[in-house]
Design a protein around this motif. Sequence first.
Motif, PDB file in Angstrom:
ATOM      1  N   ARG A  58       0.589  -0.976   0.123  1.00  0.00           N
ATOM      2  CA  ARG A  58       0.171   0.140   0.255  1.00  0.00           C
ATOM      3  C   ARG A  58       0.619   1.260   0.150  1.00  0.00           C
ATOM      4  NH1 ARG A  58      -3.429  -3.036   2.935  1.00  0.00           N
ATOM      5  NH2 ARG A  58      -2.234  -2.271   5.003  1.00  0.00           N
ATOM      6  N   ARG A  59       1.878   1.081   0.808  1.00  0.00           N
ATOM      7  CA  ARG A  59       2.751   2.436   0.776  1.00  0.00           C
ATOM      8  C   ARG A  59       3.499   2.568  -0.632  1.00  0.00           C
ATOM      9  NH1 ARG A  59       4.322   4.000   6.802  1.00  0.00           N
ATOM     10  NH2 ARG A  59       2.530   3.373   8.035  1.00  0.00           N
ATOM     11  N   ILE A  60       4.054   1.423  -1.233  1.00  0.00           N
ATOM     12  CA  ILE A  60       4.692   2.092  -2.436  1.00  0.00           C
ATOM     13  C   ILE A  60       3.647   2.137  -3.091  1.00  0.00           C
ATOM     14  CG2 ILE A  60       5.415   0.775  -4.653  1.00  0.00           C
ATOM     15  CD1 ILE A  60       7.209  -1.474  -2.144  1.00  0.00           C
ATOM     16  N   GLY A  61       2.622   1.903  -3.521  1.00  0.00           N
ATOM     17  CA  GLY A  61       1.438   2.845  -4.183  1.00  0.00           C
ATOM     18  C   GLY A  61       1.535   3.841  -3.561  1.00  0.00           C
ATOM     19  N   ARG A  62       1.490   4.686  -2.690  1.00  0.00           N
ATOM     20  CA  ARG A  62       1.030   5.645  -2.854  1.00  0.00           C
ATOM     21  C   ARG A  62       2.542   6.369  -2.483  1.00  0.00           C
ATOM     22  NH1 ARG A  62      -1.485   3.907   2.308  1.00  0.00           N
ATOM     23  NH2 ARG A  62      -0.279   4.113   3.669  1.00  0.00           N
ATOM     24  N   GLY A  63       2.981   6.002  -2.936  1.00  0.00           N
ATOM     25  CA  GLY A  63       4.585   6.353  -3.327  1.00  0.00           C
ATOM     26  C   GLY A  63       5.627   7.083  -2.521  1.00  0.00           C
ATOM     27  N   GLU A  64       5.393   6.324  -1.170  1.00  0.00           N
ATOM     28  CA  GLU A  64       6.033   6.721   0.429  1.00  0.00           C
ATOM     29  C   GLU A  64       7.244   6.641  -0.222  1.00  0.00           C
ATOM     30  OE1 GLU A  64       4.337   5.603   3.473  1.00  0.00           O
ATOM     31  OE2 GLU A  64       2.016   6.123   2.991  1.00  0.00           O
ATOM     32  N   PHE A  65       8.112   5.623  -0.973  1.00  0.00           N
ATOM     33  CA  PHE A  65       9.482   4.914  -1.085  1.00  0.00           C
ATOM     34  C   PHE A  65       9.789   5.660  -1.828  1.00  0.00           C
ATOM     35  CE2 PHE A  65       7.726   1.327   0.559  1.00  0.00           C
ATOM     36  CZ  PHE A  65       8.550   0.575   2.006  1.00  0.00           C
ATOM     37  N   PRO A  66      10.956   6.133  -2.230  1.00  0.00           N
ATOM     38  CA  PRO A  66      12.053   7.083  -3.021  1.00  0.00           C
ATOM     39  C   PRO A  66      12.034   6.343  -4.791  1.00  0.00           C
ATOM     40  CG  PRO A  66      13.977   5.753  -1.013  1.00  0.00           C
ATOM     41  CD  PRO A  66      12.393   5.734  -0.764  1.00  0.00           C
ATOM     42  N   ASP A  67      12.295   4.969  -4.708  1.00  0.00           N
ATOM     43  CA  ASP A  67      12.833   4.309  -6.065  1.00  0.00           C
ATOM     44  C   ASP A  67      12.148   3.361  -5.650  1.00  0.00           C
ATOM     45  OD1 ASP A  67      13.574   2.497  -7.287  1.00  0.00           O
ATOM     46  OD2 ASP A  67      15.680   3.229  -7.361  1.00  0.00           O
ATOM     47  N   ARG A  68      10.444   2.882  -6.765  1.00  0.00           N
ATOM     48  CA  ARG A  68       9.514   2.066  -6.266  1.00  0.00           C
ATOM     49  C   ARG A  68      10.469   0.622  -6.886  1.00  0.00           C
ATOM     50  NH1 ARG A  68       6.043  -0.389  -9.309  1.00  0.00           N
ATOM     51  NH2 ARG A  68       3.910  -1.021  -8.429  1.00  0.00           N
ATOM     52  N   ARG A  69      10.746   0.832  -7.779  1.00  0.00           N
ATOM     53  CA  ARG A  69      10.728  -0.586  -8.345  1.00  0.00           C
ATOM     54  C   ARG A  69      12.376  -1.192  -7.330  1.00  0.00           C
ATOM     55  NH1 ARG A  69      12.414  -3.888 -12.774  1.00  0.00           N
ATOM     56  NH2 ARG A  69      13.844  -4.737 -12.966  1.00  0.00           N
ATOM     57  N   ALA A  70      13.001   0.016  -6.772  1.00  0.00           N
ATOM     58  CA  ALA A  70      14.193  -0.968  -5.338  1.00  0.00           C
ATOM     59  C   ALA A  70      13.300  -1.562  -4.781  1.00  0.00           C
ATOM     60  CB  ALA A  70      15.196   0.069  -5.164  1.00  0.00           C
ATOM     61  N   ALA A  71      12.325  -0.714  -4.447  1.00  0.00           N
ATOM     62  CA  ALA A  71      11.659  -0.533  -2.718  1.00  0.00           C
ATOM     63  C   ALA A  71      10.573  -2.794  -3.131  1.00  0.00           C
ATOM     64  CB  ALA A  71      10.324  -0.169  -2.310  1.00  0.00           C
ATOM     65  N   VAL A  72      10.007  -2.603  -4.395  1.00  0.00           N
ATOM     66  CA  VAL A  72       9.039  -3.944  -4.959  1.00  0.00           C
ATOM     67  C   VAL A  72      10.867  -4.931  -5.563  1.00  0.00           C
ATOM     68  CG1 VAL A  72       8.103  -5.010  -6.477  1.00  0.00           C
ATOM     69  CG2 VAL A  72       7.234  -2.820  -6.212  1.00  0.00           C
ATOM     70  N   THR A  73      11.159  -4.273  -5.428  1.00  0.00           N
ATOM     71  CA  THR A  73      12.603  -5.269  -6.042  1.00  0.00           C
ATOM     72  C   THR A  73      13.029  -6.373  -4.921  1.00  0.00           C
ATOM     73  OG1 THR A  73      13.031  -4.980  -7.720  1.00  0.00           O
ATOM     74  CG2 THR A  73      14.621  -6.273  -6.798  1.00  0.00           C
ATOM     75  N   LEU A  74      13.006  -5.308  -3.360  1.00  0.00           N
ATOM     76  CA  LEU A  74      14.030  -6.043  -2.160  1.00  0.00           C
ATOM     77  C   LEU A  74      12.653  -6.607  -1.848  1.00  0.00           C
ATOM     78  CD1 LEU A  74      15.660  -6.098   0.606  1.00  0.00           C
ATOM     79  CD2 LEU A  74      14.688  -3.559   0.357  1.00  0.00           C
TER      80      LEU A  74
END
Length: 238
Positions: A58-74
């Motif tokens: 949910r937080r990735i979807g709201r743009g709370e991570f600076p690098d979406r791809r890195a956050a999802v991959t991790l």
Amino acid sequence: MAQIDHFTADSAARIDSGGPSVGPVVARMRALRSEWPATDGVAVFNRVYLAVTEEVGRRIGRGEFPDRRAAVTLDVLFAERYLSAVGTVAAGGRPPACWRPLFQYRRHPGVRPLQFAMAGINAHIGHDLALAVVDTCRTLGCEPPDLEAEFDRVGDILTMLEERIREDLMPGPDLLEVADPLTHLLGSWSLERARDGAWSAARLLWRIQELPGLADEFIERLDTGVGLVGRCLLTPWH
């Protein structure tokens, strides 16, 4: 470094297909939730981890991570470590040492739900998180410092949820005879220290990955040490 190479090769394709998403690992954890009775120790951890992964998504979807791809991959490669342990046990194999206590004690009547949850968190953060950081660096062609912001944000979510987990799963007034020693036992384990240890282990492992013998020994010792802590966390109370 067979453990890392295996996850990088097998998981990168799933991440790349159709764009990165935590949806597939969430779906797999939801499927597991329906397969196990609620009292199963692995099911207790699965519920906790599913809630964390859904919140990260949910937080990735709201743009709370600076690098979406890195956050999802991790997040995905991290989850794959747990799901692989589940699959190994289902196939009749032996999971990493860090996960063995949870699977061995999963039906023990003297182990409380909070102990199962904390033992799973210990295995996943104490061992899997460091390897997942290295998996992610190899997949994205970066280095651990490039992932520090994503690592810290995921850790903040885990810390926020840990208190809720303890409140939800702590024995009630009818179990006061075990509450005091249980509080003492689980109070000796710290999520914050485990996170710090995982980050240090990831940085060290990244530096020694070109020395396969040393890297494999480091991973094995990390796995064994985390498993010993997990066994202590699962001390039966009757």
